[in-house]
Scaffold this active site. Structure first.
Site, mmCIF file in Angstrom:
data_model
loop_
_atom_site.group_PDB
_atom_site.id
_atom_site.type_symbol
_atom_site.label_atom_id
_atom_site.label_comp_id
_atom_site.label_asym_id
_atom_site.label_seq_id
_atom_site.Cartn_x
_atom_site.Cartn_y
_atom_site.Cartn_z
ATOM 1 C CB SER A 54 -0.905 0.011 1.224
ATOM 2 O OG SER A 54 -1.488 1.295 1.344
ATOM 3 C CG ASP A 60 -5.073 2.642 0.786
ATOM 4 O OD1 ASP A 60 -6.060 1.891 0.764
ATOM 5 O OD2 ASP A 60 -3.934 2.261 1.136
ATOM 6 C CG HIS A 80 -9.302 0.580 -0.451
ATOM 7 N ND1 HIS A 80 -8.694 0.340 0.768
ATOM 8 C CD2 HIS A 80 -10.626 0.698 -0.180
ATOM 9 C CE1 HIS A 80 -9.606 0.338 1.727
ATOM 10 N NE2 HIS A 80 -10.787 0.555 1.182
ATOM 11 C CG MET A 91 -11.884 -2.180 5.305
ATOM 12 S SD MET A 91 -10.404 -1.824 4.329
ATOM 13 C CE MET A 91 -9.304 -1.121 5.567
ATOM 14 C CG MET A 151 -11.223 3.839 2.169
ATOM 15 S SD MET A 151 -9.647 3.767 3.044
ATOM 16 C CE MET A 151 -8.541 3.740 1.637
ATOM 17 C CB SER A 180 3.142 0.258 8.543
ATOM 18 O OG SER A 180 2.039 1.117 8.516
ATOM 19 N N GLY A 201 -3.002 4.367 7.931
ATOM 20 C CA GLY A 201 -2.051 3.271 7.942
ATOM 21 C C GLY A 201 -1.551 3.052 9.361
ATOM 22 N N GLY A 202 -0.869 1.957 9.560
ATOM 23 C CA GLY A 202 -0.183 1.719 10.829
ATOM 24 C C GLY A 202 -1.061 1.348 12.001
HETATM 25 C C1 DX5 Z 1 -6.346 1.908 5.560
HETATM 26 C C2 DX5 Z 1 -5.941 1.552 4.148
HETATM 27 C C3 DX5 Z 1 -4.846 0.574 4.090
HETATM 28 C C4 DX5 Z 1 -3.549 1.037 4.722
HETATM 29 C C5 DX5 Z 1 -2.924 -0.166 5.326
HETATM 30 O O1 DX5 Z 1 -7.507 2.648 5.529
HETATM 31 O O2 DX5 Z 1 -7.026 1.007 3.444
HETATM 32 O O3 DX5 Z 1 -4.614 0.111 2.773
HETATM 33 O O4 DX5 Z 1 -2.662 1.629 3.810
HETATM 34 O O5 DX5 Z 1 -1.839 0.234 6.063
HETATM 35 P P1 DX5 Z 1 -1.144 -0.728 7.120
HETATM 36 O O6 DX5 Z 1 -0.661 -1.933 6.364
HETATM 37 O O7 DX5 Z 1 -0.037 0.118 7.652
HETATM 38 O O8 DX5 Z 1 -2.167 -1.090 8.145
HETATM 39 ZN ZN ZN Z 2 -6.546 0.040 1.456
#
Ligand code: DX5
Ligand code: ZN
Length: 217
Positions: free
Chosen positions: A8, A35, A66, A137, A68, A198, A144-145
């Site tokens: 990502s 994202d 993706h 999800m 959102m 991450s 992220g993270g």
């Molecule tokens: C969160 C995103 C993810 C995100 C994942 O809303 O959809 O794709 O980048 O990040 P990590 O792997 O750090 O959880």
């Molecule tokens: Zn995502």
């Protein structure tokens, strides 16, 4: 089928985006996970068309975009034109999901549906036949993270049973808090695609991180 890995780019260093894209090109990864956040459906804003177009110009692997965002229907064509190969919309944002999914396919992209952690995967029963993939999800979308939500494993198993009955070709993708420690459990539960932000881009050796996700079983 061996599972796929989708780094990502949300966690990438945007001052060195070309190098980050090249790293993924040269890695064992299969897709770029991209994202898009609008600050309405999720409490964060990421990036839009011009960045996606620039990623696309360097990417040697498909873009898994993706969304959102509220009102994704308004922008499906723009995402196609920016280079999206796979396009997923949230169950929570689409009152006419069947129409949206078919529109995405008509535009030449692979359609997917995304579902938040609080929603039961059974809600997707009526659309499973029409999508190429479901993105589960494993965190609340927006950042992220975050920490992986353990009940995701059970959700993957349930979805996997539905898939066998309703659409054996369906791919199950998992997004949020995925790392080398939970990857094998996810794949064993039925995940076909692992998204990782991450745990790839913040690793001291991203190529190695991708490789260990790819080898997880
Ligand atoms: C969160 C995103 C993810 C995100 C994942 O809303 O959809 O794709 O980048 O990040 P990590 O792997 O750090 O959880
Ligand atoms: Zn995502």
């Amino acid at each position: 089928m061996h599972h796929l890995v989708a780094p990502s780019l949300l966690a990438a260093d945007f001052l060195h985006l070309a190098e980050e894209v090249d790293m993924v090109n040269e890695s064992e990864a299969d897709l770029f996970h991209v994202d898009v956040m609008d600050g309405h459906f999720v409490p964060n804003i990421s990036f839009g068309f011009s960045i996606i177009r620039q990623i696309k110009s360097l990417a040697k692997k498909p873009l898994d975009v993706h969304l959102m965002i509220k009102h994704p229907d308004q922008y499906l064509e723009d995402f196609r034109d920016s280079g999206a190969d796979w396009l997923s919309v949230h169950y929570e944002t689409c009152p006419h999901l069947h129409r949206t999914i078919h529109k995405i396919r008509e535009l030449g992209m692979k359609p997917g549906v995304v579902i938040n952690p609080h929603n039961n995967v059974e809600l997707l029963k009526g659309i499973l036949h029409d999508v190429d993939f479901v993105l589960l999800m494993s965190v609340n979308p927006g950042f992220g993270g975050q920490k992986f939500i353990p009940s995701t494993l059970e959700r993957i198993r349930t979805l996997n049973k539905m898939k066998i009955e309703l659409n054996p070709e369906l791919l199950i993708e998992v997004d949020g808090g995925v790392d080398e420690h939970n990857a094998a459990d996810l794949v064993n539960a039925g995940a076909d695609i692992l998204v990782a932000g991450s745990s790839v881009f913040k690793a001291s050796d991203p190529l190695k991180a991708i490789s260990s996700l790819k080898q997880a079983i």
